[in-house]
Design a protein around this motif. Structure first.
Motif, PDB file in Angstrom:
ATOM      1  N   HIS A 199       0.819  -1.212   0.000  1.00 36.92           N
ATOM      2  CA  HIS A 199       0.000   0.000   0.000  1.00 36.92           C
ATOM      3  C   HIS A 199       0.855   1.265   0.000  1.00 36.92           C
ATOM      4  O   HIS A 199       1.934   1.300   0.598  1.00 36.92           O
ATOM      5  CB  HIS A 199      -0.926   0.019   1.213  1.00 36.92           C
ATOM      6  N   VAL A 200       0.361   2.288  -0.652  1.00 34.93           N
ATOM      7  CA  VAL A 200       0.991   3.608  -0.635  1.00 34.93           C
ATOM      8  C   VAL A 200       0.532   4.312   0.644  1.00 34.93           C
ATOM      9  O   VAL A 200      -0.596   4.116   1.100  1.00 34.93           O
ATOM     10  CB  VAL A 200       0.588   4.423  -1.875  1.00 34.93           C
ATOM     11  N   TYR A 201       1.386   5.142   1.204  1.00 37.61           N
ATOM     12  CA  TYR A 201       1.032   5.784   2.470  1.00 37.61           C
ATOM     13  C   TYR A 201       1.631   7.183   2.571  1.00 37.61           C
ATOM     14  O   TYR A 201       2.533   7.561   1.812  1.00 37.61           O
ATOM     15  CB  TYR A 201       1.512   4.926   3.646  1.00 37.61           C
ATOM     16  N   ILE A 202       1.107   7.953   3.517  1.00 44.08           N
ATOM     17  CA  ILE A 202       1.690   9.251   3.869  1.00 44.08           C
ATOM     18  C   ILE A 202       2.579   9.023   5.078  1.00 44.08           C
ATOM     19  O   ILE A 202       2.098   8.586   6.133  1.00 44.08           O
ATOM     20  CB  ILE A 202       0.602  10.290   4.212  1.00 44.08           C
ATOM     21  N   PRO A 203       3.873   9.274   4.980  1.00 43.66           N
ATOM     22  CA  PRO A 203       4.784   8.985   6.093  1.00 43.66           C
ATOM     23  C   PRO A 203       4.562   9.893   7.304  1.00 43.66           C
ATOM     24  O   PRO A 203       4.217  11.071   7.173  1.00 43.66           O
ATOM     25  CB  PRO A 203       6.174   9.238   5.490  1.00 43.66           C
ATOM     26  N   LYS A 204       4.756   9.326   8.463  1.00 42.60           N
ATOM     27  CA  LYS A 204       4.749  10.088   9.707  1.00 42.60           C
ATOM     28  C   LYS A 204       5.797  11.199   9.620  1.00 42.60           C
ATOM     29  O   LYS A 204       6.901  10.995   9.118  1.00 42.60           O
ATOM     30  CB  LYS A 204       5.086   9.143  10.869  1.00 42.60           C
ATOM     31  N   GLY A 205       5.441  12.390  10.096  1.00 38.21           N
ATOM     32  CA  GLY A 205       6.378  13.504  10.077  1.00 38.21           C
ATOM     33  C   GLY A 205       6.305  14.360   8.825  1.00 38.21           C
ATOM     34  O   GLY A 205       6.991  15.389   8.737  1.00 38.21           O
ATOM     35  N   THR A 206       5.455  13.964   7.853  1.00 41.67           N
ATOM     36  CA  THR A 206       5.281  14.781   6.647  1.00 41.67           C
ATOM     37  C   THR A 206       4.762  16.157   7.044  1.00 41.67           C
ATOM     38  O   THR A 206       3.790  16.281   7.791  1.00 41.67           O
ATOM     39  CB  THR A 206       4.284  14.125   5.673  1.00 41.67           C
ATOM     40  N   LYS A 207       5.408  17.204   6.551  1.00 38.50           N
ATOM     41  CA  LYS A 207       5.033  18.570   6.923  1.00 38.50           C
ATOM     42  C   LYS A 207       4.021  19.134   5.918  1.00 38.50           C
ATOM     43  O   LYS A 207       4.208  19.005   4.706  1.00 38.50           O
ATOM     44  CB  LYS A 207       6.272  19.456   6.996  1.00 38.50           C
ATOM     45  N   LEU A 208       2.987  19.766   6.444  1.00 40.09           N
ATOM     46  CA  LEU A 208       1.953  20.379   5.617  1.00 40.09           C
ATOM     47  C   LEU A 208       1.822  21.855   5.986  1.00 40.09           C
ATOM     48  O   LEU A 208       1.796  22.210   7.166  1.00 40.09           O
ATOM     49  CB  LEU A 208       0.601  19.687   5.841  1.00 40.09           C
ATOM     50  N   LYS A 209       1.728  22.702   4.975  1.00 39.78           N
ATOM     51  CA  LYS A 209       1.526  24.139   5.199  1.00 39.78           C
ATOM     52  C   LYS A 209       0.023  24.409   5.186  1.00 39.78           C
ATOM     53  O   LYS A 209      -0.661  24.086   4.211  1.00 39.78           O
ATOM     54  CB  LYS A 209       2.229  24.934   4.098  1.00 39.78           C
ATOM     55  N   VAL A 210      -0.475  24.991   6.274  1.00 41.07           N
ATOM     56  CA  VAL A 210      -1.901  25.279   6.384  1.00 41.07           C
ATOM     57  C   VAL A 210      -2.103  26.732   6.805  1.00 41.07           C
ATOM     58  O   VAL A 210      -1.146  27.427   7.159  1.00 41.07           O
ATOM     59  CB  VAL A 210      -2.582  24.344   7.419  1.00 41.07           C
ATOM     60  N   GLU A 211      -3.349  27.178   6.769  1.00 38.98           N
ATOM     61  CA  GLU A 211      -3.666  28.530   7.238  1.00 38.98           C
ATOM     62  C   GLU A 211      -4.991  28.521   7.976  1.00 38.98           C
ATOM     63  O   GLU A 211      -5.843  27.641   7.775  1.00 38.98           O
ATOM     64  CB  GLU A 211      -3.704  29.527   6.083  1.00 38.98           C
ATOM     65  N   LEU A 212      -5.165  29.512   8.850  1.00 34.28           N
ATOM     66  CA  LEU A 212      -6.411  29.646   9.597  1.00 34.28           C
ATOM     67  C   LEU A 212      -7.514  30.175   8.689  1.00 34.28           C
ATOM     68  O   LEU A 212      -7.298  31.123   7.928  1.00 34.28           O
ATOM     69  CB  LEU A 212      -6.231  30.604  10.776  1.00 34.28           C
ATOM     70  N   VAL A 213      -8.684  29.574   8.788  1.00 39.18           N
ATOM     71  CA  VAL A 213      -9.836  30.055   8.009  1.00 39.18           C
ATOM     72  C   VAL A 213     -10.406  31.307   8.655  1.00 39.18           C
ATOM     73  O   VAL A 213     -10.794  32.258   7.976  1.00 39.18           O
ATOM     74  CB  VAL A 213     -10.909  28.959   7.905  1.00 39.18           C
ATOM     75  N   ASN A 214     -10.454  31.325   9.991  1.00 44.21           N
ATOM     76  CA  ASN A 214     -10.987  32.466  10.731  1.00 44.21           C
ATOM     77  C   ASN A 214      -9.945  32.992  11.714  1.00 44.21           C
ATOM     78  O   ASN A 214      -9.006  32.283  12.087  1.00 44.21           O
ATOM     79  CB  ASN A 214     -12.254  32.061  11.496  1.00 44.21           C
ATOM     80  N   ALA A 215     -10.127  34.232  12.143  1.00 43.21           N
ATOM     81  CA  ALA A 215      -9.208  34.838  13.099  1.00 43.21           C
ATOM     82  C   ALA A 215      -9.316  34.136  14.457  1.00 43.21           C
ATOM     83  O   ALA A 215     -10.357  33.568  14.806  1.00 43.21           O
ATOM     84  CB  ALA A 215      -9.517  36.329  13.257  1.00 43.21           C
ATOM     85  N   ALA A 216      -8.232  34.167  15.221  1.00 42.50           N
ATOM     86  CA  ALA A 216      -8.209  33.582  16.564  1.00 42.50           C
ATOM     87  C   ALA A 216      -7.511  34.552  17.506  1.00 42.50           C
ATOM     88  O   ALA A 216      -6.612  35.289  17.105  1.00 42.50           O
ATOM     89  CB  ALA A 216      -7.489  32.238  16.549  1.00 42.50           C
ATOM     90  N   ASN A 217      -7.940  34.531  18.776  1.00 42.36           N
ATOM     91  CA  ASN A 217      -7.423  35.491  19.746  1.00 42.36           C
ATOM     92  C   ASN A 217      -7.322  34.822  21.113  1.00 42.36           C
ATOM     93  O   ASN A 217      -8.196  34.038  21.492  1.00 42.36           O
ATOM     94  CB  ASN A 217      -8.359  36.707  19.810  1.00 42.36           C
ATOM     95  N   SER A 218      -6.264  35.137  21.853  1.00 34.91           N
ATOM     96  CA  SER A 218      -6.057  34.515  23.164  1.00 34.91           C
ATOM     97  C   SER A 218      -7.094  34.958  24.189  1.00 34.91           C
ATOM     98  O   SER A 218      -7.272  34.302  25.217  1.00 34.91           O
ATOM     99  CB  SER A 218      -4.651  34.836  23.685  1.00 34.91           C
ATOM    100  N   LYS A 219      -7.807  36.043  23.919  1.00 36.29           N
ATOM    101  CA  LYS A 219      -8.843  36.518  24.844  1.00 36.29           C
ATOM    102  C   LYS A 219     -10.160  35.786  24.634  1.00 36.29           C
ATOM    103  O   LYS A 219     -10.890  35.491  25.585  1.00 36.29           O
ATOM    104  CB  LYS A 219      -9.048  38.026  24.662  1.00 36.29           C
TER     105      LYS A 219
END
Length: 247
Positions: free
Chosen positions: A83-103
């Protein structure tokens, strides 16, 4: 009379410093307690599984998986031979869909993310660009008195392939607000009330903030190299298929 006034002033300062120390110790104790409650750290470089913490069900599943691998001759953890697989540790670039705030954001709150680029395995797109996934708030602390700065840690949780296989994620983004440490130290030494007015700042992540996550474990794509392209064709229906007898 003057000695009494000086003694009173010194006593007030010492009392204030003692209160401040007790307050800060309580805050530190709360932070340690919260840290101990998090058995899994998605930001750790290596995930350590403590065998003593496994439930009986998890132990049996682990033994069963080890036996399956011995029988099948699989040499890659969690992946069937061929079987073909995605290896552990593969890095993916993602972005937030909505804003986030610590408050405003709370611990364990889910956050929407989307992948920025196609993930291509052996020449076939298995996770297309702009596919939505999930992250979550691993740690959140809003800014407060004594210059306490806001903290917001968002960790990757999961994203799915074209054929609806869940890809577990880890790592993410860590941000902290600012604090005026020198001013806070002076205020804390003079007055407990004064220290409360020394506010830190929160951390904001605007929508579109990009960061990197990692694939948490090997992911079997349930396909061989021969049929991978067909399996990952988006216009081919994917789901549960059953066969029924006709009348």
């Amino acid at each position: 009379m003057m000695n009494w006034k000086k003694s009173s002033a010194v006593l007030m300062i010492c009392t204030s410093m003692l209160c401040n120390t007790m307050f800060l110790n309580v805050v530190a104790a709360q932070e340690i307690t919260r840290s101990n409650m998090n058995a899994y750290d998605p930001f750790a470089d290596d995930e350590v599984v403590v065998e003593d913490n496994l439930t009986m069900k998890e132990r049996l599943a682990k033994i069963k998986e080890e036996e399956r691998q011995k029988i099948s001759g699989s040499t890659i953890d969690g992946v069937l031979p061929g079987h073909v697989y995605i290896p552990k540790g593969t890095k993916l670039k993602v972005e937030l869909v909505n804003a986030a705030n610590s408050k405003t954001h709370k611990k364990n709150q889910e956050v929407d993310i989307k992948i920025i680029d196609n993930l291509i395995v052996n020449g076939v797109v298995v996770i297309p660009k702009d596919t939505l996934g999930k992250a979550y708030v691993y740690e959140a602390q809003k800014a407060g008195g004594f210059g306490r700065k806001g903290v917001l840690k968002i960790a990757g949780k999961e994203i799915k392939t074209v054929n609806n296989i869940a890809v577990p994620l880890k790592k993410g983004i860590i941000g902290m607000g600012n604090t005026d440490g020198g001013a806070v130290a002076v205020a804390a030494a003079v007055s407990l009330v004064g220290g409360l007015f020394m506010k830190g700042s929160n951390i904001d992540y605007p929508a579109g903030t990009d960061f990197e996550v990692e694939v948490r474990e090997n992911v079997d794509l349930q396909a061989t190299q021969e049929n991978l392209e067909e399996v990952m064709t988006s216009n081919v229906p994917h789901g549960i298929e059953i066969q029924v007898a006709t009348n």
